[in-house]
Design an enzyme around this catalytic site. Structure first.
Site, PDB file in Angstrom:
ATOM      1  N   ASP A  34       0.810  -0.756  -0.327  1.00  0.00           N
ATOM      2  CA  ASP A  34       0.306   0.021  -0.254  1.00  0.00           C
ATOM      3  C   ASP A  34       1.212   1.184  -0.078  1.00  0.00           C
ATOM      4  O   ASP A  34       0.498   2.114  -0.776  1.00  0.00           O
ATOM      5  CB  ASP A  34      -0.755  -0.149   0.649  1.00  0.00           C
ATOM      6  CG  ASP A  34      -1.770   0.775   0.992  1.00  0.00           C
ATOM      7  OD1 ASP A  34      -2.394   1.620   0.419  1.00  0.00           O
ATOM      8  OD2 ASP A  34      -2.973   0.829   2.347  1.00  0.00           O
ATOM      9  N   GLY A 119       1.385 -10.271   4.353  1.00  0.00           N
ATOM     10  CA  GLY A 119       2.268  -9.790   5.176  1.00  0.00           C
ATOM     11  C   GLY A 119       1.509  -9.411   5.919  1.00  0.00           C
ATOM     12  O   GLY A 119       1.739  -9.915   7.048  1.00  0.00           O
TER      13      GLY A 119
END
Ligand code: ADP
Length: 168
Positions: A34, A119
């Site tokens: 992100d 993650g």
């Protein structure tokens, strides 16, 4: 399945119609992929994301790609993994399905996914990989005109595991 390509790559470098962002429900940026996508796309991406009023887990929203090579970003929110029995598999599958549906709705033909939820959200790669592959393959079978789905692995370990499971 020659329209599915597994690569070891930084997803922000890929030249595709859309890259998928493993975002959080705020859609206002974060760490991991992100953060990398927002850094590479520039501030305009955050400005557009602010207009979207967030995104629920398993759902997906589309923006432009700004400074990325990719023309669009499809933001999806993966589940936080607890023990695999809290609906995580269904929510992860929904991320892939809804992202691909959004690509089709927008006339896109090529898309690249990161390994959503694997993650910070803690989804074990061994459990997430078969779900991702199942959804992508089912989509390609029902969408013969869709040109390419890339899975971008950020580590050699993830790449090797994906390759192994794709062969099965
Ligand atoms: P989540 O919160 O959904 O777990 P993360 O960004 O923490 O999202 O991790 C998702 C996956 O994206 C991980 O496998 C991580 O290694 C990978 N990743 C991180 N940065 C990049 C990048 N630039 N390109 C592709 N994959 C990346």
């Amino acid at each position: 399945m020659d329209r599915l390509e597994i690569v070891e790559a930084d997803i922000t470098t890929l030249d595709v119609d859309a890259i998928v962002n493993a975002a959080n429900t705020s859609l206002l940026g974060g760490g991991g992929v992100d953060g990398a996508i927002h850094r590479a796309a520039g501030k305009e991406l955050l400005a557009e994301c602010r207009t979207l009023n967030g995104c629920r887990t398993g759902e997906a929203k589309i923006t432009k790609g700004y400074n990325l090579k990719a023309r669009h970003v499809i933001h999806t929110v993966g589940p936080v993994y607890s023990d695999g029995r809290q609906g995580e598999p269904e929510l992860l599958a929904a991320c892939y399905r809804n992202s691909l549906a959004l690509a089709v709705e927008n006339g896109l033909k090529t898309i690249a996914f990161p390994l959503i939820s694997t993650g910070v959200y803690g989804y074990p790669l061994e459990e997430a990989t078969p779900i991702a592959l199942r959804e992508i393959k089912a989509f390609l079978e029902t969408h013969p005109d869709f040109e390419r789905v890339i899975v971008a692995c950020f580590s050699r370990k993830a790449y090797d595991l994906y390759m192994q499971l794709t062969m099965e």
